[in-house]
Write a protein that holds these residues in place. Structure first.
Motif, PDB file in Angstrom:
ATOM      1  N   LYS A 265      10.794   7.437 -13.072  1.00  0.00           N
ATOM      2  CA  LYS A 265       9.602   8.275 -12.961  1.00  0.00           C
ATOM      3  C   LYS A 265       8.508   7.873 -13.945  1.00  0.00           C
ATOM      4  O   LYS A 265       7.328   7.799 -13.583  1.00  0.00           O
ATOM      5  N   LEU A 266       8.906   7.638 -15.199  1.00  0.00           N
ATOM      6  CA  LEU A 266       7.909   7.448 -16.250  1.00  0.00           C
ATOM      7  C   LEU A 266       7.425   6.011 -16.386  1.00  0.00           C
ATOM      8  O   LEU A 266       6.253   5.775 -16.686  1.00  0.00           O
ATOM      9  N   LEU A 267       8.324   5.040 -16.195  1.00  0.00           N
ATOM     10  CA  LEU A 267       7.952   3.641 -16.410  1.00  0.00           C
ATOM     11  C   LEU A 267       7.436   2.948 -15.149  1.00  0.00           C
ATOM     12  O   LEU A 267       6.676   1.982 -15.240  1.00  0.00           O
ATOM     13  N   PHE A 268       7.874   3.427 -13.992  1.00  0.00           N
ATOM     14  CA  PHE A 268       7.488   2.761 -12.747  1.00  0.00           C
ATOM     15  C   PHE A 268       6.617   3.642 -11.850  1.00  0.00           C
ATOM     16  O   PHE A 268       5.511   3.254 -11.466  1.00  0.00           O
ATOM     17  N   LEU A 269       7.112   4.844 -11.535  1.00  0.00           N
ATOM     18  CA  LEU A 269       6.421   5.671 -10.552  1.00  0.00           C
ATOM     19  C   LEU A 269       5.135   6.281 -11.096  1.00  0.00           C
ATOM     20  O   LEU A 269       4.130   6.348 -10.372  1.00  0.00           O
ATOM     21  N   LEU A 270       5.157   6.741 -12.350  1.00  0.00           N
ATOM     22  CA  LEU A 270       3.951   7.343 -12.920  1.00  0.00           C
ATOM     23  C   LEU A 270       2.797   6.343 -13.016  1.00  0.00           C
ATOM     24  O   LEU A 270       1.703   6.598 -12.488  1.00  0.00           O
ATOM     25  N   PRO A 271       3.014   5.182 -13.656  1.00  0.00           N
ATOM     26  CA  PRO A 271       1.915   4.193 -13.679  1.00  0.00           C
ATOM     27  C   PRO A 271       1.527   3.735 -12.273  1.00  0.00           C
ATOM     28  O   PRO A 271       0.331   3.556 -11.979  1.00  0.00           O
ATOM     29  N   GLY A 272       2.533   3.538 -11.423  1.00  0.00           N
ATOM     30  CA  GLY A 272       2.250   3.108 -10.058  1.00  0.00           C
ATOM     31  C   GLY A 272       1.424   4.129  -9.304  1.00  0.00           C
ATOM     32  O   GLY A 272       0.481   3.771  -8.579  1.00  0.00           O
ATOM     33  N   ALA A 273       1.765   5.419  -9.480  1.00  0.00           N
ATOM     34  CA  ALA A 273       1.023   6.480  -8.798  1.00  0.00           C
ATOM     35  C   ALA A 273      -0.419   6.535  -9.269  1.00  0.00           C
ATOM     36  O   ALA A 273      -1.353   6.686  -8.462  1.00  0.00           O
ATOM     37  N   LEU A 274      -0.634   6.392 -10.569  1.00  0.00           N
ATOM     38  CA  LEU A 274      -1.999   6.429 -11.100  1.00  0.00           C
ATOM     39  C   LEU A 274      -2.813   5.227 -10.622  1.00  0.00           C
ATOM     40  O   LEU A 274      -3.991   5.355 -10.283  1.00  0.00           O
ATOM     41  N   LEU A 275      -2.178   4.050 -10.596  1.00  0.00           N
ATOM     42  CA  LEU A 275      -2.881   2.853 -10.140  1.00  0.00           C
ATOM     43  C   LEU A 275      -3.226   2.945  -8.653  1.00  0.00           C
ATOM     44  O   LEU A 275      -4.338   2.584  -8.230  1.00  0.00           O
ATOM     45  N   LEU A 276      -2.268   3.429  -7.859  1.00  0.00           N
ATOM     46  CA  LEU A 276      -2.519   3.562  -6.428  1.00  0.00           C
ATOM     47  C   LEU A 276      -3.625   4.577  -6.164  1.00  0.00           C
ATOM     48  O   LEU A 276      -4.477   4.373  -5.283  1.00  0.00           O
ATOM     49  N   THR A 277      -3.600   5.679  -6.928  1.00  0.00           N
ATOM     50  CA  THR A 277      -4.638   6.691  -6.755  1.00  0.00           C
ATOM     51  C   THR A 277      -6.025   6.127  -7.056  1.00  0.00           C
ATOM     52  O   THR A 277      -6.999   6.431  -6.370  1.00  0.00           O
ATOM     53  N   ALA A 278      -6.087   5.293  -8.084  1.00  0.00           N
ATOM     54  CA  ALA A 278      -7.373   4.740  -8.502  1.00  0.00           C
ATOM     55  C   ALA A 278      -7.868   3.618  -7.596  1.00  0.00           C
ATOM     56  O   ALA A 278      -9.075   3.515  -7.324  1.00  0.00           O
TER      57      ALA A 278
END
Length: 317
Positions: free
Chosen positions: A75-88
């Motif tokens: 969640k914290l190392l992969f999905l969280l950064p990935g989610a923020l990057l995809l959103t942006a």
């Protein structure tokens, strides 16, 4: 929403929004999110215990701890950064990526069903039993559990993210972090209790005041764990299928599928009276499971055509 898991995670998304509204509210929102984790436990908790069934009892809690740590890393190392990057940069990619994950869950479930029908699970058990090194076996089980958790965690983070679009990047990250910790501790805390029920029963059976309850637990826990393992396969079908159905609805592809499931669920709600919400959830879950079985079955057939060793793709307990 076509999936029971997705509907329940809408509540988690609301909690995430509350958490992001004020830093002072984070602690309180985290407590509420932990309570809401009961919804995710229906699916995630059903899947996880099968990874520790049959292993040494003294290693059950350490293994669950490793899986929980892996879940947090997911969640914290992969999905969280990935989610923020995809959103942006690529918000359009979120739904297709989730659908790929849903397809993998459906494939895992379909492969397990095929193994049971073709009696291949005995072969897989022999392969696992042939591993002499307990550490190697443990690593194998933990790896399989963390891989499955990645898909379920992605769904959690995506649903939470969908309600945070108006927030700044920093507040969104804080809210998603709160959800990650709350859900992980809620789910794997419940898993720890479930897999240790037999030990709890054994300890109670030695005491005068808790002997009856202890003896009852000792008798029913083996069957309960077997049932939960089966439920885990069903959960992967309805969660994976539910993700696919939701994706079809969002992308406006084969809309007859989500529309039909939604129509049938509403009819079930009306027909069931006071039990309407339960009936509606069951129809949605069943619809997702059917879609998951079809898509997962097709993928499993393709994989079996391409390889003589489908177990190389799926490693379960």
């Amino acid at each position: 929403m076509p999936s029971g898991l997705i509907a329940l995670l809408d509540d988690v998304a609301t909690i995430a929004k509350l958490a992001a509204s004020s830093i002072d509210d984070v602690a309180g929102a985290a407590g509420k999110a932990s309570a809401k984790a009961a919804g995710v436990v229906i699916d995630d908790t059903a899947v996880t215990p099968r990874y520790v069934i049959g292993l040494a009892p003294e290693r059950e809690l350490p293994i669950i701890g490793k899986i929980a740590l892996g879940s947090l890393k997911n969640k914290l190392l992969f999905l969280l950064p990935g989610a923020l990057l995809l959103t942006a940069f690529a918000p359009w990619a979120i739904v297709p990526i989730l659908m790929l994950g849903g397809s993998y869950l459906a494939f895992e479930a379909a492969e397990k069903i095929a193994e049971a029908l073709l009696h291949e699970h005995h072969h897989k058990k022999q392969l696992l039993d042939s591993i002499d090194d307990p550490k190697e076996l443990e690593q194998l089980q933990v790896k399989g559990a963390i891989r499955t958790d990645l898909i379920l965690s992605a769904e959690i983070m995506a649903i939470a993210l969908s309600s945070l679009e108006h927030l700044t990047l920093g507040r969104t990250a804080i809210a998603l972090t709160v959800v990650a910790f709350a859900i992980t501790f809620g789910v794997y805390g419940a898993v720890a209790v479930i897999v240790k029920l037999d030990d709890i029963g054994l300890e109670l059976s030695k005491r005068k005041r808790g002997r009856r309850l202890g003896n009852l637990l000792v008798r029913i826990v083996p069957g309960l764990l077997s049932f939960i393992s089966t439920l885990g396969t069903a959960a992967m079908l309805w969660v994976g299928g539910g993700i696919l159905v939701h994706g079809l609805e969002e992308l406006h592809i084969l809309t007859v599928v989500p529309e039909t499931i939604h129509h049938l669920s509403l009819k079930a709600d009306v027909a069931a009276g006071s039990l309407g919400p339960v009936a509606e959830w069951l129809v949605n879950a069943l619809g997702g499971a059917v879609v998951g079985l079809v898509i997962g079955g097709i993928i499993a057939m393709i994989v079996r055509k391409l390889t003589k060793h489908p177990e190389d793709f799926v490693v379960d307990a």
